[in-house]
Write a protein that holds these residues in place. Structure first.
Motif, short mmCIF file in Angstrom:
data_model
loop_
_atom_site.label_atom_id
_atom_site.label_comp_id
_atom_site.label_asym_id
_atom_site.label_seq_id
_atom_site.Cartn_x
_atom_site.Cartn_y
_atom_site.Cartn_z
N LEU A 1 40.96 56.08 57.12
CA LEU A 1 40.14 55.16 56.32
C LEU A 1 38.93 55.93 55.82
O LEU A 1 38.02 56.26 56.59
N LEU A 2 38.93 56.24 54.53
CA LEU A 2 37.83 56.98 53.92
C LEU A 2 36.78 56.00 53.41
O LEU A 2 37.12 54.98 52.80
N VAL A 3 35.52 56.31 53.65
CA VAL A 3 34.46 55.35 53.31
C VAL A 3 33.49 55.88 52.26
O VAL A 3 32.63 55.13 51.79
N ASP A 4 33.62 57.15 51.91
CA ASP A 4 32.72 57.68 50.88
C ASP A 4 33.23 57.26 49.49
O ASP A 4 34.40 56.96 49.29
N TYR A 5 32.32 57.22 48.54
CA TYR A 5 32.65 56.83 47.16
C TYR A 5 33.43 55.51 47.13
O TYR A 5 34.48 55.40 46.49
N ALA A 6 32.89 54.53 47.81
CA ALA A 6 33.60 53.25 47.97
C ALA A 6 33.91 52.59 46.63
O ALA A 6 35.01 52.06 46.43
N GLU A 7 32.96 52.62 45.70
CA GLU A 7 33.17 51.95 44.41
C GLU A 7 34.32 52.60 43.64
O GLU A 7 35.12 51.90 43.00
N ILE A 8 34.40 53.92 43.71
CA ILE A 8 35.49 54.62 43.01
C ILE A 8 36.83 54.28 43.66
O ILE A 8 37.83 54.03 42.97
N ARG A 9 36.86 54.24 44.99
CA ARG A 9 38.11 53.92 45.69
C ARG A 9 38.54 52.49 45.41
O ARG A 9 39.73 52.20 45.28
N MET A 10 37.57 51.58 45.32
CA MET A 10 37.90 50.17 45.10
C MET A 10 38.35 49.90 43.67
O MET A 10 38.99 48.87 43.41
N ALA A 11 38.02 50.81 42.76
CA ALA A 11 38.36 50.58 41.35
C ALA A 11 39.87 50.47 41.14
O ALA A 11 40.33 49.73 40.26
N GLY A 12 40.63 51.18 41.94
CA GLY A 12 42.09 51.13 41.78
C GLY A 12 42.77 50.13 42.68
O GLY A 12 44.00 50.15 42.81
N MET A 13 42.01 49.25 43.31
CA MET A 13 42.58 48.27 44.24
C MET A 13 42.63 46.88 43.62
O MET A 13 41.84 46.55 42.73
N LYS A 14 43.54 46.07 44.13
CA LYS A 14 43.59 44.66 43.76
C LYS A 14 42.44 43.93 44.46
O LYS A 14 41.91 44.42 45.47
N PRO A 15 42.05 42.75 43.96
CA PRO A 15 40.92 42.03 44.57
C PRO A 15 41.08 41.79 46.06
O PRO A 15 40.12 41.95 46.83
N GLU A 16 42.29 41.40 46.50
CA GLU A 16 42.48 41.16 47.94
C GLU A 16 42.39 42.46 48.74
O GLU A 16 41.93 42.46 49.89
N GLN A 17 42.82 43.57 48.13
CA GLN A 17 42.71 44.86 48.79
C GLN A 17 41.24 45.30 48.89
O GLN A 17 40.83 45.88 49.89
N GLN A 18 40.49 45.00 47.85
CA GLN A 18 39.06 45.32 47.87
C GLN A 18 38.35 44.56 48.99
O GLN A 18 37.53 45.12 49.72
N GLU A 19 38.69 43.28 49.11
CA GLU A 19 38.08 42.46 50.15
C GLU A 19 38.42 42.99 51.54
O GLU A 19 37.55 43.07 52.42
N GLN A 20 39.68 43.36 51.73
CA GLN A 20 40.11 43.91 53.01
C GLN A 20 39.44 45.25 53.29
O GLN A 20 39.02 45.54 54.42
N TYR A 21 39.32 46.06 52.25
CA TYR A 21 38.68 47.38 52.40
C TYR A 21 37.23 47.23 52.84
O TYR A 21 36.76 47.97 53.72
N LEU A 22 36.52 46.28 52.26
CA LEU A 22 35.12 46.06 52.64
C LEU A 22 35.01 45.59 54.09
O LEU A 22 34.09 45.98 54.81
N LYS A 23 35.97 44.78 54.54
CA LYS A 23 35.99 44.34 55.94
C LYS A 23 36.29 45.51 56.87
O LYS A 23 35.68 45.64 57.93
N ASP A 24 37.24 46.34 56.45
CA ASP A 24 37.66 47.45 57.30
C ASP A 24 36.58 48.52 57.44
O ASP A 24 36.62 49.32 58.38
N ARG A 25 35.65 48.55 56.52
CA ARG A 25 34.58 49.55 56.57
C ARG A 25 33.49 49.18 57.58
O ARG A 25 32.54 49.92 57.78
N ILE A 26 33.65 48.03 58.23
CA ILE A 26 32.70 47.61 59.27
C ILE A 26 33.34 47.86 60.64
O ILE A 26 34.41 47.34 60.94
N LEU A 27 32.68 48.66 61.43
CA LEU A 27 33.17 48.96 62.78
C LEU A 27 32.66 47.88 63.73
O LEU A 27 31.46 47.68 63.89
#
Length: 202
Positions: free
Chosen positions: A115-141
């Motif tokens: 799970l890479l957390v740098d350049y989050a906005e760039i990584r989220m650009a290629g994701m679907k909305p539900e994937q973006q939401e999950q990614y933001l949740k997963d970035r919280i330990l």
């Protein structure tokens, strides 16, 4: 004669009643004092657990620390101060789970998931909305710690142990109780954002 005897008996009865009331009051005050002392120790113990957990999770969020290393660091901090001795301590990562990490395959041959957390906005650009939401949740330990603190103040420890329902204690602290130690469970959840990749080795 009878009058003086009655007066003497009444005085003795009043003295006995006063002594009984004083004994009950003193006993109650002693128990309250012991409970207060024990609660103060429990409060400081919980603060110490909070400190050790927060320091461990902060380091883990910045150093790609795996579960075993995180637990080892937590144990080290918990045993660093000889004033505090816990009969049981554990640290568990609640989120992101290994199942959630499966959504992030690794390009590194040493890791299954990453799970890479740098350049989050760039990584989220290629994701679907539900994937973006999950990614933001997963970035919280999110980590949970449990510690069983031995209650050592006489009388107060038994009262607190009886008052604290066995249904509210976790299995580890109940096991310590069965071994003869009267313990108070301390649970904390620590939530911090990840600052470095979270990896799962092959």
């Amino acid at each position: 004669m009878n009058l003086s005897m009655n007066l003497s008996m009444n005085l003795n009865k009043q003295r006995g009643q006063s002594m009984l009331e004083a004994a009950v009051t003193l006993g109650a005050a002693t128990i309250i004092l012991l409970l207060a002392i024990q609660f103060i120790w429990v409060f400081y113990a919980s603060q110490f657990v909070q400190y050790a957990a927060l320091e461990t999770v902060r380091v883990a969020s910045k150093t790609s620390m795996d579960n075993l290393t995180m637990q080892a660091n937590f144990n080290y901090l918990m045993n660093k101060d000889p004033q505090w001795r816990f009969s049981y301590v554990t640290m568990t990562r609640l989120r992101p789970t290994n199942k959630e990490l499966e959504a992030y395959p690794s390009n590194d041959l040493d890791y299954k998931h990453e799970l890479l957390v740098d350049y989050a906005e760039i990584r989220m650009a290629g994701m679907k909305p539900e994937q973006q939401e999950q990614y933001l949740k997963d970035r919280i330990l999110l980590v949970e710690v449990t510690a069983c603190y031995p209650l050592k103040v006489i009388i107060a420890n038994r009262i607190l142990n009886a008052a604290y329902s066995s249904y509210s204690k976790n299995a580890a602290c109940l096991a310590q109780d069965h071994l003869g130690a009267v313990t108070w469970p301390i649970r904390r959840q620590i939530r911090v954002p990840l600052h470095s990749p979270l990896r799962v080795k092959k």
